[in-house]
Design a protein around this motif. Sequence first.
Motif, PDB file in Angstrom:
ATOM      1  N   ALA A 129      18.855  10.970   0.820  1.00  0.00           N
ATOM      2  CA  ALA A 129      19.530  10.256   1.636  1.00  0.00           C
ATOM      3  C   ALA A 129      21.000  11.018   1.727  1.00  0.00           C
ATOM      4  N   ALA A 130      21.725  11.466   1.034  1.00  0.00           N
ATOM      5  CA  ALA A 130      22.988  11.948   1.026  1.00  0.00           C
ATOM      6  C   ALA A 130      22.771  13.376   2.026  1.00  0.00           C
ATOM      7  N   GLU A 131      21.930  14.054   1.679  1.00  0.00           N
ATOM      8  CA  GLU A 131      21.442  15.316   2.512  1.00  0.00           C
ATOM      9  C   GLU A 131      21.044  15.140   3.998  1.00  0.00           C
ATOM     10  N   LEU A 132      20.439  14.086   4.169  1.00  0.00           N
ATOM     11  CA  LEU A 132      20.142  13.718   5.781  1.00  0.00           C
ATOM     12  C   LEU A 132      21.154  12.673   6.491  1.00  0.00           C
ATOM     13  N   TYR A 133      21.895  12.201   5.697  1.00  0.00           N
ATOM     14  CA  TYR A 133      22.876  11.000   6.369  1.00  0.00           C
ATOM     15  C   TYR A 133      22.189   9.819   6.533  1.00  0.00           C
ATOM     16  N   ILE A 134      20.927   9.355   5.801  1.00  0.00           N
ATOM     17  CA  ILE A 134      20.401   8.248   5.914  1.00  0.00           C
ATOM     18  C   ILE A 134      20.523   7.432   4.699  1.00  0.00           C
ATOM     19  N   THR A 135      20.116   6.162   4.595  1.00  0.00           N
ATOM     20  CA  THR A 135      20.446   5.261   3.485  1.00  0.00           C
ATOM     21  C   THR A 135      18.809   5.515   2.560  1.00  0.00           C
ATOM     22  N   ILE A 136      19.124   5.018   1.386  1.00  0.00           N
ATOM     23  CA  ILE A 136      17.937   5.450   0.706  1.00  0.00           C
ATOM     24  C   ILE A 136      16.656   4.567   0.953  1.00  0.00           C
ATOM     25  N   ASN A 137      17.085   3.348   1.424  1.00  0.00           N
ATOM     26  CA  ASN A 137      15.814   2.376   1.949  1.00  0.00           C
ATOM     27  C   ASN A 137      15.201   2.863   3.024  1.00  0.00           C
ATOM     28  N   THR A 138      16.151   4.021   3.769  1.00  0.00           N
ATOM     29  CA  THR A 138      15.185   4.750   5.038  1.00  0.00           C
ATOM     30  C   THR A 138      14.354   6.034   4.338  1.00  0.00           C
ATOM     31  N   VAL A 139      14.996   6.466   3.286  1.00  0.00           N
ATOM     32  CA  VAL A 139      14.137   7.783   2.670  1.00  0.00           C
ATOM     33  C   VAL A 139      12.709   6.855   2.092  1.00  0.00           C
ATOM     34  N   ARG A 140      12.906   5.774   1.669  1.00  0.00           N
ATOM     35  CA  ARG A 140      11.797   5.021   0.998  1.00  0.00           C
ATOM     36  C   ARG A 140      10.731   4.570   2.070  1.00  0.00           C
ATOM     37  N   GLN A 141      11.284   4.358   3.276  1.00  0.00           N
ATOM     38  CA  GLN A 141      10.423   3.900   4.454  1.00  0.00           C
ATOM     39  C   GLN A 141       9.698   5.044   4.919  1.00  0.00           C
ATOM     40  N   HIS A 142      10.426   6.281   4.961  1.00  0.00           N
ATOM     41  CA  HIS A 142       9.902   7.377   5.548  1.00  0.00           C
ATOM     42  C   HIS A 142       8.810   7.848   4.520  1.00  0.00           C
ATOM     43  N   LEU A 143       8.999   7.741   3.325  1.00  0.00           N
ATOM     44  CA  LEU A 143       7.710   8.356   2.531  1.00  0.00           C
ATOM     45  C   LEU A 143       6.572   7.291   2.225  1.00  0.00           C
ATOM     46  N   LYS A 144       6.798   6.113   2.431  1.00  0.00           N
ATOM     47  CA  LYS A 144       5.939   5.150   2.580  1.00  0.00           C
ATOM     48  C   LYS A 144       5.066   5.360   3.660  1.00  0.00           C
ATOM     49  N   ASP A 145       5.632   5.693   5.229  1.00  0.00           N
ATOM     50  CA  ASP A 145       4.872   5.765   6.102  1.00  0.00           C
ATOM     51  C   ASP A 145       3.974   7.315   5.991  1.00  0.00           C
ATOM     52  N   ILE A 146       4.859   8.164   5.314  1.00  0.00           N
ATOM     53  CA  ILE A 146       4.037   9.633   5.167  1.00  0.00           C
ATOM     54  C   ILE A 146       2.664   9.029   4.333  1.00  0.00           C
ATOM     55  N   ASN A 147       2.770   8.286   3.477  1.00  0.00           N
ATOM     56  CA  ASN A 147       1.677   8.061   2.603  1.00  0.00           C
ATOM     57  C   ASN A 147       0.581   7.214   3.210  1.00  0.00           C
ATOM     58  N   MET A 148       1.160   6.235   4.353  1.00  0.00           N
ATOM     59  CA  MET A 148       0.284   5.529   5.065  1.00  0.00           C
ATOM     60  C   MET A 148      -0.611   6.535   5.948  1.00  0.00           C
ATOM     61  N   ARG A 149       0.000   7.604   6.753  1.00  0.00           N
ATOM     62  CA  ARG A 149      -0.284   8.464   7.530  1.00  0.00           C
ATOM     63  C   ARG A 149      -1.581   9.365   6.659  1.00  0.00           C
ATOM     64  N   LYS A 150      -1.308   9.771   5.656  1.00  0.00           N
ATOM     65  CA  LYS A 150      -1.919  10.644   4.828  1.00  0.00           C
ATOM     66  C   LYS A 150      -3.336   9.547   4.508  1.00  0.00           C
ATOM     67  N   GLN A 151      -3.286   8.563   4.056  1.00  0.00           N
ATOM     68  CA  GLN A 151      -4.336   7.500   3.793  1.00  0.00           C
ATOM     69  C   GLN A 151      -5.233   7.389   5.070  1.00  0.00           C
ATOM     70  N   ARG A 152      -4.559   7.132   6.088  1.00  0.00           N
ATOM     71  CA  ARG A 152      -5.359   6.857   7.257  1.00  0.00           C
ATOM     72  C   ARG A 152      -6.408   8.161   7.688  1.00  0.00           C
ATOM     73  N   THR A 153      -5.654   9.225   7.508  1.00  0.00           N
ATOM     74  CA  THR A 153      -6.269  10.515   7.738  1.00  0.00           C
ATOM     75  C   THR A 153      -7.525  10.595   7.012  1.00  0.00           C
ATOM     76  N   LEU A 154      -7.315  10.399   5.573  1.00  0.00           N
ATOM     77  CA  LEU A 154      -8.187  10.546   4.600  1.00  0.00           C
ATOM     78  C   LEU A 154      -9.328   9.424   4.978  1.00  0.00           C
TER      79      LEU A 154
END
Length: 193
Positions: free
Chosen positions: A163-188
Amino acid sequence: MPNQLLEQPTSLNHTRQTLLQGVLEGISDGILVLSEQGELIYSNYCAYRLCQQIEPNESKTFKIPDQIWQCCQALMDSRTLYPDRPVVIESEIGVSRAHSFRVRAKWLTLEDPKRPYLAVLLEDRCQSLRNRVFAEVQKYNLTPRQAEVLLLYRSGYSYREIAAELYITINTVRQHLKDINMRKQRTLDLEFG
């Protein structure tokens, strides 16, 4: 920096040497071939560049970094402990938190079995990680921001640090990682569905 492996008199051996050198130059990791006395027999450009990052050297002469030579010495010492077994010595060299190198040393016999050489493979862990993340970005069709989050996450950054490195909130980091995992799951699911 030497560019030839060994002098060989016959044209067949010269062809083999040229082919081997071409293969070694094309490998993205660093490759060093050393004598037991520490003499540099061969180095591809990547190895030269990585050695400069591990231990910067202002002089024009190529120097094997001490950490790499310690791996080679451990390999030579292993010969007395395990004379009949192939041994590979691995080590990790950390230059900074985000930059480390993997070193693998093993024996290499070229033309004379009584005169083996030390083959040292150097892997830029940061570059390898970037390559793996890039492959995932392509495979899962991630956004540029998701790619940044994933790279930092795989580099060992905490949610707070990302969050600090990218100037975003911790919740935004969590949301991005959740979205990444959902995309991976959909692809699988599509691949194995």
